[in-house]
Design an enzyme around this catalytic site. Structure first.
Site, PDB file in Angstrom:
ATOM      1  N   CYS A 123      -1.155  32.962  23.786  1.00 53.31           N
ATOM      2  CA  CYS A 123      -2.007  32.425  22.728  1.00 53.31           C
ATOM      3  C   CYS A 123      -1.395  31.089  22.347  1.00 53.31           C
ATOM      4  CB  CYS A 123      -2.068  33.356  21.521  1.00 53.31           C
ATOM      5  SG  CYS A 123      -3.034  32.653  20.160  1.00 53.31           S
ATOM      6  N   CYS A 168      -1.687  30.204  18.352  1.00 51.02           N
ATOM      7  CA  CYS A 168      -0.985  30.982  17.325  1.00 51.02           C
ATOM      8  C   CYS A 168      -0.285  32.167  17.977  1.00 51.02           C
ATOM      9  CB  CYS A 168      -1.930  31.422  16.212  1.00 51.02           C
ATOM     10  SG  CYS A 168      -3.543  32.011  16.779  1.00 51.02           S
ATOM     11  N   SER A 169      -0.817  33.375  17.820  1.00 48.77           N
ATOM     12  CA  SER A 169      -0.098  34.540  18.334  1.00 48.77           C
ATOM     13  C   SER A 169      -1.038  35.710  18.559  1.00 48.77           C
ATOM     14  CB  SER A 169       0.968  34.955  17.323  1.00 48.77           C
ATOM     15  OG  SER A 169       0.320  35.224  16.081  1.00 48.77           O
ATOM     16  N   CYS A 170      -2.313  35.432  18.859  1.00 46.86           N
ATOM     17  CA  CYS A 170      -3.291  36.504  19.041  1.00 46.86           C
ATOM     18  C   CYS A 170      -2.827  37.435  20.162  1.00 46.86           C
ATOM     19  CB  CYS A 170      -4.659  35.924  19.369  1.00 46.86           C
ATOM     20  SG  CYS A 170      -5.275  34.861  18.044  1.00 46.86           S
TER      21      CYS A 170
END
Lengths: 106, 216
Positions: B120, B123-125
């Site tokens: 991702c 971000c951090s999906c």
């Protein structure tokens, strides 16, 4: 061709070179779990008080120098609290006052 | 900017090591901000302290073991595998009673010709309700920036060497679209029962930074 390296926002780092991957795996601690759970309790209900996209937008709006110096769940709580104030769920004044109370009592 | 940090937020001189934060560390501004937000929401009746406790428990119980069950089933049941690849979320939910909760899940299959890896960049999906919380490295600037630029190099840092003849596909997740890699079943595990196969399906194989090994 536009100068993409200068117009891109802080979070938009795909394709840059930020060095080798460190295989870190630190255990999440309680206050971080509480931030995560607060967010999920707000996003996973029918009336979706805060959505995942809004959380992300709030993180992306943090000033670049702050984005780079604070931790992952610190970015979350900054975004989440800003969005709750923006939506009128919490008042900025009551939130700041509660933080000051906690700082004084800690 | 409408969302600047409050004046007393320490936006600078933030020099502690995040990797070493412990619960009993002195409380800083962000911990207080978190506690203030939480307590006001509880006082206003948005949710209760019990809801908070139950949600933490619900997230805590999700782990890569959930994803491993899905992969093991796909390895042993070709019809299920086909449906899983066609409609990830629906198939997990309807046939295994596993709810990925947020977002759609796309399952991507590793083959002799293709290796898939998930990132991702923004971000951090991550499919939290199938794999548990993402590891720190998944959220690191290094992984986010370089996986789309030099995937083979990043994989090498995880000890994973992909044959030059195999294509590497990188999938960039979003809040509404997350990915699960269906690793290749290792040779020598044909005929193993699902429960035994699930043990060798690790988190890293389902993100695509490692390949499944018969030894586990």
């Amino acid at each position: 061709m536009p100068d993409y390296d200068n117009i891109r926002q802080q979070h938009d780092m795909g394709g840059l070179d930020k060095g080798p991957v460190a295989p870190s795996e630190h255990e999440i601690v309680l206050w971080e779990k509480q931030v995560e759970a607060t967010m999920r309790l707000l996003s996973m209900r029918e009336d979706k008080i805060v959505t995942v996209d809004e959380l992300r937008r709030g993180i992306e709006e943090l000033p670049p120098e702050l984005y780079d110096t604070i931790g992952y769940y610190e970015r979350w709580i900054m975004s989440l609290s800003n969005i709750l104030v923006e939506k009128g769920v919490l008042g900025r004044a009551e939130l700041d006052a509660r933080v000051r109370d906690l700082e004084a009592g800690a | 900017m409408p969302h600047d940090a409050p004046e007393h937020a320490p936006g600078h001189a933030h020099d502690h090591d995040h990797a070493a934060i412990e619960a009993d560390e002195p409380q800083g501004y962000y911990q207080h901000l978190a506690a203030a937000t939480r307590s006001l929401l509880i006082e206003k009746g948005v949710f209760s302290a019990g809801d908070m406790r139950a949600m933490i428990e619900k997230i805590d119980e999700r782990s890569p073991a959930v994803g491993a069950r899905i992969v093991a089933r796909a390895w042993t049941d070709p019809d299920f595998r086909e449906r899983l690849l066609a409609q990830g979320k629906k198939t997990m939910k309807e046939e295994m009673d596993i709810d990925p909760v947020v977002a759609d899940i796309v399952v991507v299959e590793n083959t002799a010709d293709v290796h898939n890896v998930v990132v991702c960049t923004l971000c951090s999906c991550y499919p939290v309700f199938i794999l548990g919380r993402p590891p720190d490295w998944y959220k690191s600037y290094a992984y986010r920036s370089r996986t789309v630029r030099d995937p083979r190099g990043v994989l090498r840092e995880f000890g994973t060497e992909i044959d030059p003849g195999r294509e590497v596909r990188v999938h960039d997740s979003t809040a509404d679209m997350r990915y699960l890699v269906l690793p290749m079943q290792p040779e020598g595990t044909e005929g193993w029962p699902e429960e035994k196969l699930a043990v060798i399906v690790t988190r890293d194989t389902m993100v695509g930074v490692a390949e499944a090994q018969a030894a586990g």
